[in-house]
Design a protein around this motif. Structure first.
Motif, PDB file in Angstrom:
ATOM      1  N   GLU A 172       2.238   6.720  -7.179  1.00  0.00           N
ATOM      2  CA  GLU A 172       1.219   7.601  -7.750  1.00  0.00           C
ATOM      3  C   GLU A 172       1.588   9.070  -7.546  1.00  0.00           C
ATOM      4  OE1 GLU A 172      -1.396   7.020  -9.688  1.00  0.00           O
ATOM      5  OE2 GLU A 172      -0.647   4.947  -9.744  1.00  0.00           O
ATOM      6  N   ARG A 173       2.049   9.427  -6.381  1.00  0.00           N
ATOM      7  CA  ARG A 173       2.418  10.819  -6.125  1.00  0.00           C
ATOM      8  C   ARG A 173       3.618  11.237  -6.970  1.00  0.00           C
ATOM      9  NH1 ARG A 173       1.703   9.648  -0.510  1.00  0.00           N
ATOM     10  NH2 ARG A 173       3.949   9.851  -0.193  1.00  0.00           N
ATOM     11  N   ALA A 217       0.817  -1.218   0.000  1.00  0.00           N
ATOM     12  CA  ALA A 217       0.000   0.000   0.000  1.00  0.00           C
ATOM     13  C   ALA A 217       0.851   1.270   0.000  1.00  0.00           C
ATOM     14  CB  ALA A 217      -0.953  -0.014   1.192  1.00  0.00           C
ATOM     15  N   PRO A 218       1.867   1.401   0.890  1.00  0.00           N
ATOM     16  CA  PRO A 218       2.700   2.601   0.850  1.00  0.00           C
ATOM     17  C   PRO A 218       3.429   2.758  -0.490  1.00  0.00           C
ATOM     18  CG  PRO A 218       3.036   1.428   2.907  1.00  0.00           C
ATOM     19  CD  PRO A 218       2.237   0.534   2.032  1.00  0.00           C
ATOM     20  N   ARG A 238       2.877   1.656   9.511  1.00  0.00           N
ATOM     21  CA  ARG A 238       1.550   1.509   8.924  1.00  0.00           C
ATOM     22  C   ARG A 238       0.798   0.357   9.571  1.00  0.00           C
ATOM     23  NH1 ARG A 238       0.216   3.763   3.916  1.00  0.00           N
ATOM     24  NH2 ARG A 238       1.335   5.734   3.707  1.00  0.00           N
ATOM     25  N   LEU A 279       6.236  10.034   3.434  1.00  0.00           N
ATOM     26  CA  LEU A 279       5.889   8.628   3.587  1.00  0.00           C
ATOM     27  C   LEU A 279       6.289   8.094   4.963  1.00  0.00           C
ATOM     28  CD1 LEU A 279       4.744   6.197   1.921  1.00  0.00           C
ATOM     29  CD2 LEU A 279       7.119   5.602   1.406  1.00  0.00           C
ATOM     30  N   GLN A 284       2.404   1.794  -3.525  1.00  0.00           N
ATOM     31  CA  GLN A 284       1.465   2.284  -4.536  1.00  0.00           C
ATOM     32  C   GLN A 284       1.173   3.770  -4.344  1.00  0.00           C
ATOM     33  OE1 GLN A 284      -1.853  -0.390  -4.022  1.00  0.00           O
ATOM     34  NE2 GLN A 284      -0.968  -1.959  -5.370  1.00  0.00           N
ATOM     35  N   GLU A 285       1.032   4.188  -3.090  1.00  0.00           N
ATOM     36  CA  GLU A 285       0.784   5.606  -2.822  1.00  0.00           C
ATOM     37  C   GLU A 285       1.962   6.467  -3.275  1.00  0.00           C
ATOM     38  OE1 GLU A 285      -0.097   6.142   1.284  1.00  0.00           O
ATOM     39  OE2 GLU A 285      -1.686   4.630   1.295  1.00  0.00           O
TER      40      GLU A 285
END
Length: 408
Positions: free
Chosen positions: A162-163, A155-156, A375, A190, A158-159
């Motif tokens: 994208e940014r 998840a981190p 996370r 992050l 992918q975030e």
């Protein structure tokens, strides 16, 4: 005639008897008195040696000393001390000189070279990929793979990708300095720049701050507790240590050695004793001394052993009879990667984890575990271990950590 002969015999006998008495008297004068037994000694050139004529004088007793007046040799002093109940400490076993720990402010910056050597594959790899002239889908997949390999988590990752995609498009042309500044900003975001990473170690109305140190076997938990004591002492705290790890041989000795080096008292009990009782006594001692912080080292537990995990919960409940537990620090070995996340989940179910200590971070390229474990638990990494030295435990600073990742 017979009378004359008899008279002569009687006279001779009388004369002989008188002569014998005279000789016997002379012998008595020459012999020492019966009360003075003969003693054979080596000649001594001292004034006290008997002189001529003293043999006939009345016997005189030499001065004698009582047992209390006799001074025993120094070698026998410990035995005398033991008889009085006083503990004797050999000179060789004297407490070591108290050390002054290295200041914690900026410690991570000073240890940055150790971190950068092991993390180059992450930071330098990302910079190299982002510097390509054309960032096609294959390149973005490589960036994603680099992050996953470093244990950042799905998840981190992918975030972040994208940014980065969005910001690179807006940026247009990309100079090396611009790319570095962009990557640094996104990685700090992050990791989490706004988290409270201070270890709660300040004394309050209920008494000293209580910090439980938990973790599985082999992560360096006792050593981390000792190093944390140095961190707190360097920041001006007074510390009491609780050796509640009663199952591992020499764990209490190891912790006591760490404490002695910085002048911190260690509360300990018998091997195999009740950990909760020792933890309770440690907090009690901290209250009596007016200490700022009580650090309690708990036994290393396999996260698969339900009974041992339940006992950890008991330790926390018993300590809370004195007051609240301010910190529960989970020690994780950074080299274990995703397995550390499994451990973290189980510990979080038993006690409320408030912070994470990542050890051996200088020995792995999987620095992304910092992001993943935060996370997973929703709590910050507060300390990181970057070596085996006494002052190689550093407060975690996101900016310094990211700078070490991507280099200058």
């Amino acid at each position: 005639m017979e009378y004359v002969i008899l008279a002569v015999v009687i006279a001779v006998v009388a004369i002989g008897a008188i002569a014998g008495l005279v000789v016997s008297g002379r012998r008595r004068q020459q012999l020492p008195p019966k009360s003075q037994a003969p003693v054979i000694t080596a000649p001594k050139p001292t004034p006290q040696e008997p002189q001529v004529g003293e043999e006939a004088a009345p016997p005189t007793e030499a001065p004698r000393r009582t047992v209390e007046e006799v001074q025993l040799p120094e070698a026998e002093a410990p035995a005398e001390a033991e008889a009085t109940g006083v503990e004797v400490v050999e000179a060789a076993e004297a407490a070591p000189a108290i050390e002054v720990p290295e200041p914690t402010a900026g410690r991570l910056v000073r240890l940055r070279s150790r971190l950068s050597r092991s993390q180059n594959s992450l930071g330098k790899g990302l910079l190299s990929l982002l510097s390509r002239e054309h960032l096609d889908e294959d390149t973005w997949e490589e960036i994603e793979e680099t992050l996953l390999t470093a244990d950042v988590g799905v998840a981190p990752t992918q975030e972040l990708v994208e940014r980065l995609r969005t910001r690179v498009k807006v940026l247009g042309t990309r100079t090396p300095d611009e790319l570095r500044a962009l990557l640094r900003e996104e990685l700090v975001e992050l990791v989490g720049k706004d988290s409270d990473r201070a270890v709660r170690s300040t004394k309050h109305e209920e008494g000293p701050a209580v910090v439980l140190v938990v973790g599985v076997n082999g992560v360096g938990k006792t050593t981390t507790t000792g190093k944390l004591a140095r961190v707190l002492v360097a920041d001006g705290r007074t510390v009491v240590l609780g050796a509640a790890d009663t199952f591992r041989a020499a764990a209490a000795d190891q912790l006591q050695t760490w404490g002695e080096r910085v002048g911190a008292r260690t509360v300990r009990g018998p091997e195999g004793g009740d950990p909760a009782s020792i933890a309770f006594d440690a907090v009690k001692e901290g209250i009596a001394e007016g200490a700022d912080t009580v650090l309690i080292d708990t036994a290393g537990r396999l996260h698969t052993k339900t009974g041992l995990m339940d006992e950890l919960g008991k330790v926390k409940r018993v300590v809370e009879k004195h007051g609240p537990v301010d910190e529960v620090l989970l020690v994780l070995d950074a080299t274990t990667g995703q397995n550390g996340l499994i451990q973290a989940r189980v510990f979080a179910e038993v006690v409320d984890i408030t912070g994470i200590v990542l050890t051996k971070l200088d020995g792995t390229a999987k620095g992304g575990i910092v992001v993943a474990v935060q996370r997973e638990l929703g709590v910050p990494v507060k300390l990181i271990g970057l070596g085996e030295g006494a002052d190689d435990l550093a407060p975690f600073e996101p900016g310094a950590f990211v700078d070490a990742l991507i280099g200058d």
